[in-house]
Design a protein around this motif. Sequence first.
Motif: not given
Length: 597
Positions: A328-335, A342-353, A357-366
Amino acid sequence: MSRTVEHSPTAQVDSPDTVGADTSVASSDAFGTVLTPSPNSWWRGDTIYQIYPRSFADGNGDGTGDLRGVRQRLPYLKELGINAIWYTPWYESPLADGGYDVADYRAIDPAFGDLAEAEALISEALELGIRTIVDVVPNHVSAAHRWFQQALAAEPGSPERARFWFHPGLGENGDEPPTHWPNNFSGPTWTRLTNDDGTPGEWFLHLFDPRQPDLNWSHPEVVQEHEDILRFWFERGVAGIRIDSAALLVKDPALPEVPENPGPGEHPNTDRDELHTIYRGWRRVAEEFRDRAPLGGRALIGEIWLPDAERFAAYLRPDEMHTAFNFDFMARQWKASELRASINLMRDAHAPVGAPCTWVLSNHDVTRVVTRYGREDSSFEFLKKRRGTPTDLALGTRRARAAALLTAALPGSLYIYQGDELGLPEVEDLPDEERQDPMFFRSNGIDPGRDGCRVPLPWSGQEAPFGFEPEGSATPTWLSQPADWNTYTVEAQLKDPESMLSLYRRMLEFRGRDAALGDGPFRWLTEEDHPGFGPEVIAFARADGFISVTNFSATPFALPAGAQLLLASSPLVDGLLASDTTVWLRLAQHHSRTTNH
């Protein structure tokens, strides 16, 4: 030396080594199952470097990257400051999809080397303190895999075909495919066989290319084989398994069409509830190896493209995967608003379990990050990729520098795709005859494919192949490098203290020694903390007075008075933080609060 905020070039402050973040974080399971954490939960805060073996370094001079080339470049990776390497598939493969069409998981493709060389690479990297993560592709195998060849030779309804999704067609004479599911590579998801007598036969499923037939994960042999594959590589010293297309394995055997708005667990081939039983089995395998020195815990790392944060987090319960890629973070606009959400979304999603988090800007598909961030629409979606999109590379590079510091300061693990540390742009003018990505061919050239981010790295010299091959080699690289890449070489950038590579080296050196970074506490900063921290600024605090500030606005502003400047993605302008710039600071009252290893 320390300094307070003033007009300064990109800078790092010399300071004592500090203790890395405590990675032994106990997991709490809101879903009822609790496992004792591994003694070394390295995946919670490490920096992982992704290698695409064909394009990293060519050790034997045949124009294709290989394991010998990686072994020769291990000192570069050590000096860069990474803790682990993730390799995209290096297994025996026809390379119809860059190795993601695996023919044999227990053999290395001859283009890359052999099993003995892979074992040597794992061992030599570990001696330098670098762990190895390998890619496993459980959704499908290559059409050259022995199982699929056995299935082709067998009759309909045979045990050999039961490992895959063979099915009669619909309509008169079975001429219609069993479903009309969308394909990840464009085109149909079913291919019809021709019988030995020339008559039409059964159809088989492939959510990707026809040369990548999907496995049937309700078959016990499929389940057992993959658990054995994990053991095979763990026994050879691999520290982690990256799980490709992790949410696609299980299909609804009734083969319904995709609903217009599928609810949780209702999609016929994505995010099926039965997947969690599979990954609990994989976690049990990983736990078998968790106390074996010198690696400590073994990690399962999922590639999970899901829009539902709760469904995503379910794969990270303490008896399933350890981490999953945050796309989600990688796919967002530079805004600022987009990335903060996105940071809030991912931190909130990971917290209950209790997962990091992992953070990445690109990979071999992007699309490469400096190209993506230089476009009017800087987000990423596969369906939006088009050749000829206007790009401001200078702007994209400035933003990519700021993004590097921003992501490296966030809590969790950091992934870096090879070449991003050099600021490489997407190669968009590759000759069509060189392109190999099935996404290009199956879209009839509308989608440029992913070859542009897979061009071999430039290491040294003024002309291609820029040190990618041994000196004196005459074989062309498997994809052409642009003639102007002499300015992007490792050799050139090491001589320039303001280069992208120099920034990454300082960033990772600091990240590796400072207690504030990696896994650990996090707090947003706002205008109540400092007048400049408005809605178009992302500012947050970590431990020990460390703060990261990124200016997305067009207006420069003053930073907190007396703060120690640790690192800046671009120079301050008259002491002000300019647009598209990130700085790392330590507040004055914490200047002396560092601790040696």
